[in-house]
Design a protein around this motif. Structure first.
Motif, short mmCIF file in Angstrom:
data_model
loop_
_atom_site.label_atom_id
_atom_site.label_comp_id
_atom_site.label_asym_id
_atom_site.label_seq_id
_atom_site.Cartn_x
_atom_site.Cartn_y
_atom_site.Cartn_z
N LYS A 116 0.81 -1.10 0.25
CA LYS A 116 -0.43 0.41 0.26
C LYS A 116 0.89 0.92 -0.09
O LYS A 116 1.82 1.75 -1.32
CB LYS A 116 -0.72 0.21 1.62
N LYS A 117 1.56 1.91 1.10
CA LYS A 117 2.12 3.66 1.03
C LYS A 117 3.34 3.31 1.22
O LYS A 117 4.02 3.29 -0.34
CB LYS A 117 1.27 3.87 2.65
N CYS A 118 3.88 2.38 0.91
CA CYS A 118 5.15 1.42 1.16
C CYS A 118 5.54 1.30 -0.05
O CYS A 118 6.38 2.71 -0.76
CB CYS A 118 5.98 0.67 1.96
N GLU B 253 0.18 9.02 -6.69
CA GLU B 253 -0.27 9.31 -5.77
C GLU B 253 -1.77 8.99 -4.97
O GLU B 253 -1.90 8.09 -4.69
CB GLU B 253 -0.78 10.66 -6.28
N HIS B 254 -1.57 10.42 -3.63
CA HIS B 254 -2.58 9.65 -2.73
C HIS B 254 -3.97 9.92 -3.28
O HIS B 254 -4.77 11.16 -3.23
CB HIS B 254 -1.80 10.90 -1.18
N MET B 255 -4.52 9.56 -4.26
CA MET B 255 -6.06 10.10 -5.39
C MET B 255 -6.98 8.75 -4.74
O MET B 255 -6.54 7.80 -4.95
CB MET B 255 -5.65 10.24 -6.33
N ASP C 162 -10.14 4.39 -4.30
CA ASP C 162 -10.28 4.57 -3.02
C ASP C 162 -9.44 5.77 -2.37
O ASP C 162 -9.43 6.46 -1.39
CB ASP C 162 -11.27 4.79 -2.15
N ASP C 163 -7.73 5.35 -2.47
CA ASP C 163 -6.84 6.05 -1.64
C ASP C 163 -5.35 6.09 -2.55
O ASP C 163 -4.60 7.13 -2.39
CB ASP C 163 -6.46 4.91 -0.71
N ILE C 164 -5.35 5.59 -3.76
CA ILE C 164 -4.09 5.65 -4.45
C ILE C 164 -4.43 5.24 -5.85
O ILE C 164 -5.25 4.62 -6.81
CB ILE C 164 -3.03 4.23 -4.38
MN MN Z 1 -4.33 6.74 3.04
#
Ligand code: MN
Ligand code: GTP
Ligand code: SPV
Length: 603
Positions: A226-228, A246-248, A293-295
């Motif tokens: 996910k974020k990493c 992007e965090h989109m 919903d996030d990336i």
């Molecule tokens: Mn997030």
């Protein structure tokens, strides 16, 4: 070299030499009792969820099929930004917004932490693919973990197991992502319900595209795809290769004339991406479908337009505040089961509950495993409690959500959580101005990261915790990409704020489904059909420019939510100057010019 035999190590389902060597090396370092290659099968899900139930980590829900409740250690509830590092070779490449340590120094420290850290546990090897499996260049990774919770979460959040491993061949590139709870078990020692370690490191090595995580079992600290991977490592890849990670969220908006538009939106953690992505429009004839919903990973297509793909396979959404009024589509998605719930409350009849989900039941088991009643002083659910559920189950997923070519983005929204100053919506003049809006985005901190909440901070493009390199270089990358395409093919950039407050602290704008009115105005701006006022900060609609038919809110509140207040903006300027001073000489000249022009227009 001593040949160590650990059960499971000898039957690897791949001939990928680099992968095999890495798995061998990690097993020898961490000393697990056995090695298991995750295949992503139903049998594996059943086996591991049963193991988690037997260990007391999971409670099966009676009211939702194939779904489980978990409560984490109270110290392991959110991302740990203080313990997150970008270990680039040069400190300058990590930049002023990230923690940095020399890669060899970090590896030396973490190697000692990893030594023997999987004793008494199983080491799982999870091959995964971020984004569609049929992408031209599938984005592969392998997470090694000693957490069954992580394996089952990865079943939902990523495309993983045998179907991903097929794409590795003998030498495909992949991102190695090593995770350990840091909680070895001695023979006979009873396991914790949520094993973790007080010492935590979430480390990224951007040049070698590696991730090393230690000590946490929660969310973005532990689900390394996910974020990493998809933001910190992918943003460094994107810088090198000319695209954006992007965090989109990504949504599809269809007008009453049946014309479809794709919109991407970046809001900081716990600031409304999931809710906007699944929005049920309050205005007749408009339809929203969800792609992510996030990336968002965005690349220019041959036609010069920017195309977005969601690398994820599930939603890891904020639970509190979610209900049939605010986000009915999320509620319907989780109602189908096959979901995990972490740090919410458990009802006596075997369902989940959290703050914001209607009337509280007379008795609950709180996320801290304590009796809870409506009179209790503490919250039943942690503010960063989350549901984890497959996108596949979402009734309003757009049919093209897995298209490997992505969808062409017409508009990008940046937004934050600001009680003052920032109007409900502002349209930028052009890409460079929109980049300035994104680069100076600010928001109140939320429970999604450990630390004080409600503190205003700059969160550029909602990426402050996720930019895998120097923030100044990241701004320059945005500026440069805007020069790659014809201006009329670039998405139009808007700045939104659903969170402006009145004197008594109430939200001025009702939000949620009513945000469709802002989406409609933005689309009509693209089509040249809606009016706006030109202000020093950009184009802002008046109440008359928005479709407010049937809206249950006072005219004064709407006008206050839309107000451009020159005094508030003049007070904002020093904060932006301070922010640019922090980024230093790498702030692009164009953005300095934008700031100078804004200052001048404000007088
Ligand atoms: Mn997030
Ligand atoms: P991450 O998953 O952490 O990246 O967060 P997110 O941006 O997806 O946030 P999410 O949509 O889950 O929203 C977080 C919180 O904001 C929830 O408590 C929502 O109820 C609240 N929220 C979302 N949209 C609105 C809105 O339009 N108005 C108001 N007042 N609150 C909102
Ligand atoms: C966020 O904090 O932005 C999240 C949750 O989406 S986590 O996966 O923990 O990063």
């Amino acid at each position: 070299m001593t040949a160590v035999t650990i059960p499971g190590l000898e039957h690897a389902p791949t001939n990928h030499a680099r992968l095999l060597a890495w798995v061998q090396e990690v097993a020898e370092l961490t000393c697990p009792d056995e090695v298991v290659w995750a295949d992503g099968s139903q049998g594996e899900w059943d086996r591991l969820t049963k193991k988690l139930v037997d260990a007391g980590t999971f409670v099966p829900l009676k009211k939702k099929p194939n779904s489980f409740w978990a409560a984490s250690d109270p110290t392991d509830v959110a991302r740990v930004e203080e313990r997150t590092y970008i270990c680039s070779v040069r400190e300058e490449d990590s930049g002023p917004t990230n923690n940095w340590m020399d890669p060899s120094e970090m590896k030396a420290i973490m190697t000692e932490l990893y030594r023997g850290c999987m004793r008494g546990r199983t080491m799982y090897v999870i091959p995964f693919c971020m984004g569609p499996l049929d992408a031209e260049k599938p984005m592969l990774g392998v997470e090694i973990t000693d957490s069954e919770y992580v394996v089952v979460s990865m079943h939902i959040m990523t495309r993983m197991g045998t179907k991903a491993l097929k794409l590795f061949g003998e030498d495909a590139p992949f991102v190695p992502a090593l995770h350990s709870l840091g909680a070895p078990l001695e023979p006979g020692q009873e396991d914790a319900q949520w094993p973790c370690n007080d010492t935590k490191y979430i480390s990224h090595f951007p040049e070698t595209r590696e991730i090393w995580s230690f000590g946490s079992g929660y969310g973005g600290n532990a689900l390394l795809g996910k974020k990493c991977y998809s933001l910190r490592i992918a943003s460094a890849m994107a810088r090198d290769e000319g695209w954006l990670a992007e965090h989109m969220l990504i949504l599809k908006l269809t007008s009453p004339e049946n014309k479809a538009y794709y919109i991407a939106a970046a809001f900081p953690s716990a600031c409304g991406k999931t809710n906007l992505a699944m929005l049920e429009p309050s205005i007749p004839g408009w339809k929203v479908e969800t792609l992510g919903d996030d990336i968002a990973w965005m690349r220019f297509g041959e036609d010069g337009r920017l195309y977005a793909v969601n690398p994820e396979n599930g939603f890891f959404g904020v639970a509190p505040g979610t209900d049939y009024h605010t986000n009915p589509n999320a509620m319907r998605t989780i109602a189908k089961g096959n979901s995990l719930f972490t740090n919410v409350a458990l009802t006596d009849d075997g369902d989940i509950w959290w703050e914001g989900m209607g009337e509280p039941p007379a008795h609950l088991t709180s996320w801290k495993h304590q009796d809870w009643t409506p009179d209790s002083e503490e919250l039943s659910s942690h503010p960063n409690s989350r549901y984890c559920t497959p996108i596949e189950q979402c009734d309003i997923k757009a049919p093209e959500w897995e298209d490997p070519n992505g969808v062409p983005i017409s508009a990008i929204f940046f937004g934050g959580r600001r009680a003052t100053t920032i109007p409900l919506v502002t349209e930028s003049r052009d890409w460079q101005h929109g980049t300035f809006m994104g680069a100076t985005l600010s928001s109140e901190t939320t429970a999604a990261a450990v630390g004080k909440t409600g503190v205003v901070r700059r969160d550029p493009m909602a990426m402050l915790p996720f930019i895998g390199y120097n923030a100044g270089d990241y701004f320059q990358h945005w500026v440069d990409l805007g020069k790659r395409a014809d201006a009329d093919k670039l998405p139009k950039i808007f700045y939104v704020n659903w969170f402006r407050r009145g004197d008594d602290k109430r939200f001025l704008w009702p939000g949620f489904g009513e945000n469709s009115r802002v989406l409609k105005w933005a689309i009509e701006r693209l089509e040249g059909k809606a009016a706006a006022q030109e202000t020093p900060i950009g184009y802002v609609p008046t109440a008359a420019d928005l479709d407010l038919e049937g809206l249950d809110a006072s005219r004064e509140d709407i006008e206050a939510s839309l107000a451009f207040d020159a005094d508030e903006w003049r007070a904002e300027i020093p904060l932006v100057e301070e922010w640019f001073a922090k980024i230093g000489e790498k702030v692009p000249t164009t953005l300095r010019d934008e700031l100078a022009n804004l200052k001048q227009r404000l007088g």
